[in-house]
Design a protein around this motif. Sequence first.
Motif, short mmCIF file in Angstrom:
data_model
loop_
_atom_site.label_atom_id
_atom_site.label_comp_id
_atom_site.label_asym_id
_atom_site.label_seq_id
_atom_site.Cartn_x
_atom_site.Cartn_y
_atom_site.Cartn_z
N VAL A 161 14.68 8.69 -7.13
CA VAL A 161 14.84 10.04 -6.59
C VAL A 161 15.29 9.96 -5.14
CG1 VAL A 161 13.20 11.20 -8.12
CG2 VAL A 161 12.38 10.16 -6.00
N VAL A 162 16.01 10.99 -4.71
CA VAL A 162 16.43 11.08 -3.31
C VAL A 162 15.23 11.34 -2.42
CG1 VAL A 162 17.84 12.40 -1.67
CG2 VAL A 162 18.74 11.87 -3.95
N PHE A 163 14.35 12.25 -2.86
CA PHE A 163 13.18 12.62 -2.07
C PHE A 163 11.95 12.52 -2.95
CE2 PHE A 163 10.11 15.92 -0.79
CZ PHE A 163 9.82 15.47 0.50
N GLY A 164 10.94 11.78 -2.48
CA GLY A 164 9.72 11.65 -3.24
C GLY A 164 9.48 10.22 -3.68
N HIS A 165 8.43 10.05 -4.47
CA HIS A 165 8.03 8.70 -4.87
C HIS A 165 7.68 8.68 -6.35
CE1 HIS A 165 8.11 7.39 -0.73
NE2 HIS A 165 7.31 8.37 -0.39
N VAL A 166 8.68 8.43 -7.18
CA VAL A 166 8.47 8.12 -8.59
C VAL A 166 9.40 6.98 -8.95
CG1 VAL A 166 7.78 10.45 -9.27
CG2 VAL A 166 10.18 9.80 -9.37
N GLY A 167 9.11 6.29 -10.05
CA GLY A 167 9.98 5.22 -10.50
C GLY A 167 10.16 4.15 -9.43
N ASN A 168 11.42 3.72 -9.28
CA ASN A 168 11.69 2.72 -8.24
C ASN A 168 11.39 3.24 -6.85
OD1 ASN A 168 12.48 0.34 -9.53
ND2 ASN A 168 14.55 1.08 -9.90
N PRO B 285 -13.61 0.40 -13.42
CA PRO B 285 -13.86 1.82 -13.14
C PRO B 285 -13.54 2.17 -11.69
CG PRO B 285 -15.92 0.60 -13.17
CD PRO B 285 -14.85 -0.38 -13.55
N THR B 286 -13.19 3.42 -11.48
CA THR B 286 -12.93 3.93 -10.13
C THR B 286 -13.23 5.42 -10.12
OG1 THR B 286 -11.32 3.99 -8.32
CG2 THR B 286 -10.49 4.48 -10.52
N LYS B 287 -13.42 5.95 -8.95
CA LYS B 287 -13.73 7.38 -8.81
C LYS B 287 -12.56 8.23 -9.30
CE LYS B 287 -14.83 10.84 -5.27
NZ LYS B 287 -15.01 11.06 -3.80
N ARG B 288 -12.87 9.25 -10.08
CA ARG B 288 -11.83 10.20 -10.50
C ARG B 288 -11.53 11.12 -9.32
NH1 ARG B 288 -10.11 12.89 -15.33
NH2 ARG B 288 -11.71 11.84 -16.58
N LEU B 289 -10.28 11.16 -8.91
CA LEU B 289 -9.87 11.97 -7.78
C LEU B 289 -9.42 13.35 -8.24
CD1 LEU B 289 -7.83 9.29 -5.78
CD2 LEU B 289 -10.18 10.03 -5.37
N PRO B 290 -9.66 14.37 -7.42
CA PRO B 290 -9.28 15.74 -7.80
C PRO B 290 -7.80 16.00 -7.55
CG PRO B 290 -10.29 15.78 -5.64
CD PRO B 290 -10.34 14.34 -6.11
N ILE B 291 -6.95 15.06 -7.97
CA ILE B 291 -5.53 15.19 -7.69
C ILE B 291 -4.77 14.36 -8.73
CG2 ILE B 291 -5.62 13.25 -6.05
CD1 ILE B 291 -3.42 14.62 -4.45
N GLY B 292 -3.66 14.90 -9.17
CA GLY B 292 -2.78 14.16 -10.08
C GLY B 292 -1.35 14.37 -9.64
N LEU B 293 -0.69 13.29 -9.27
CA LEU B 293 0.64 13.40 -8.67
C LEU B 293 1.67 12.58 -9.45
CD1 LEU B 293 -0.28 13.04 -4.88
CD2 LEU B 293 0.17 15.15 -6.16
N ASP C 203 -5.56 9.43 -2.12
CA ASP C 203 -6.48 10.02 -1.14
C ASP C 203 -5.72 10.51 0.09
OD1 ASP C 203 -9.11 10.28 -1.95
OD2 ASP C 203 -9.58 8.17 -1.61
N HIS C 204 -4.81 9.68 0.57
CA HIS C 204 -4.05 10.03 1.76
C HIS C 204 -3.16 11.24 1.48
CE1 HIS C 204 -2.34 9.41 5.67
NE2 HIS C 204 -1.12 9.20 5.20
N ALA C 205 -2.54 11.27 0.32
CA ALA C 205 -1.70 12.42 -0.05
C ALA C 205 -2.54 13.69 -0.12
CB ALA C 205 -1.01 12.15 -1.38
N ASN C 206 -3.74 13.57 -0.68
CA ASN C 206 -4.62 14.72 -0.79
C ASN C 206 -5.04 15.24 0.58
OD1 ASN C 206 -6.14 16.59 -2.34
ND2 ASN C 206 -8.00 15.37 -2.03
N ALA C 207 -5.33 14.31 1.49
CA ALA C 207 -5.72 14.70 2.85
C ALA C 207 -4.58 15.41 3.58
CB ALA C 207 -6.17 13.47 3.63
N LEU C 208 -3.36 15.01 3.29
CA LEU C 208 -2.19 15.62 3.94
C LEU C 208 -1.75 16.90 3.23
CD1 LEU C 208 0.01 12.45 4.59
CD2 LEU C 208 -1.34 13.72 6.27
N VAL D 286 2.83 11.28 -4.20
CA VAL D 286 2.24 10.06 -3.64
C VAL D 286 2.82 9.80 -2.25
CG1 VAL D 286 2.06 7.56 -3.94
CG2 VAL D 286 1.82 9.07 -5.92
N VAL D 287 1.96 9.37 -1.33
CA VAL D 287 2.38 9.03 0.03
C VAL D 287 2.13 7.54 0.26
CG1 VAL D 287 2.02 9.46 2.49
CG2 VAL D 287 1.91 11.36 0.87
#
Length: 455
Positions: free
Chosen positions: A186-193, A383-391, A428-433, A438-439
């Motif tokens: 993608v030109v803007f954002g963070h998916v795939g490569n 296991p890991t904490k389930r975060l209140p965010i899905g990106l 977590d960082h993306a959620n805080a911002l 994803v950041v």
Amino acid sequence: MLDGTWRTSAQAKAAERERIAEDEPKAAKEASKKQIKANLAAAEEIEDLNTALDAIEEGVALDPVNFFREAHVHLLLHENARQAGRSARATPIDSRRNQHKQRVNVDGGIFPTLQPGTPAPALACALCPSAEPQRTRALPSSTCWPRVGANMRCGGRRAAGSRTGARDWRAPMTPPPFVISIQSQVVFGHVGNSAALFPMQAAGLEVAAIPTVIFSNTPNYPTQHGRALPPEFFSDLLQGARERGLTERADFILTGYIGSLDVALMVADFVAEAKAVNPALIYLCDPVMGDTDPGLYVPEAIADVMRDRLLPMADIATPNPFELSWLTERKVATTWDLEAARQILRFAPEAQLITTGCALEDTTPGQIESVILGPEGIISRHPTKRLPIGLPGTGDLFAGLIVAGLARGVPLPRAVEIAQNLTSRALDHANALGAGEVVLSEPEFRRALVALDPN
């Protein structure tokens, strides 16, 4: 995804087979080069200088690429250091090397094959094409004293901040781990490569990123532009990768989202070809096809190619629970379901299945986990904490981080643990911002990638 101007799947496959047939001489040449490099490495291991020179000369005669030029200079630098400690009456190791006054064509330029004892500045200048006196090619960092390239300029002047240090000539000229990553961009954002590339590079990997689609942004915005790569264009990119010998060089292939059936079939053929010419290659298949909320977001024909062609070749697969359930046509709620799903899919005998983001019946409330299964059953649960965010891009980042860990020598369970922790940190960082995706810029996230090691 076809618009009437693209070739049919059968035509695309036929054209690809013709290209492969035409490339058989190139494949034979690459196989010869690989054998010559193996002979050179074996000669270096036992410090057999004559055999090493023979291998270099054979390599230059076959294909005068930079690898053999660098290997030759590396050898001469070592001899320069050895000769410096001898008396003026010392004789060279090999009389044939004393006669190396002829000039050899390399990559369209010319450099002299100098004998041992040649001053280091002269070695540096010898590699400079006459029209480009300041572009001395750097040797790998393992090169013995003095390092040519970044620390030296023609005329013998050393660049600021340079150092010297004697190194054993047998120290291998080891390139970084090499990955071919075939997925979206993608030109803007963070998916795939656009999500996986930076973490792998930050961890010290070299990555050849081949896009399957190019979009303006991730799909969670009101508008999105772009398209899947036309099959002819994508086929050309794969051909260029072949001509550069990337399949022979690669340590890993990573595949993710694919936007058209023709491209999916070509990816399957390319992976099969790569594994045939490079049996040591590790293939991680991330079957990106859907998730719980959106459901299946690729055409079923593409999902079928992932199930029937790509996953059977995978050494590691990283489906989420929705994808695993769709691929096996069964519910995934228990560890027994995971083991049964692995049996249904036609994995290679030693393949590892990593099911990500699981909330199984016995998973601790408030957590999700990644579960690794091998041929003997469950290897480990993470296991890991389930975060209140899905990106978007979370799974792409996770798969890229696993490859980064494995390439740096980290065992698979530890690589999964690191990938999970770093993915959580990025979310977590993306959620805080308040970010919608994803950041990857959080300082500790970046530091952890640079410091990645097996311990």
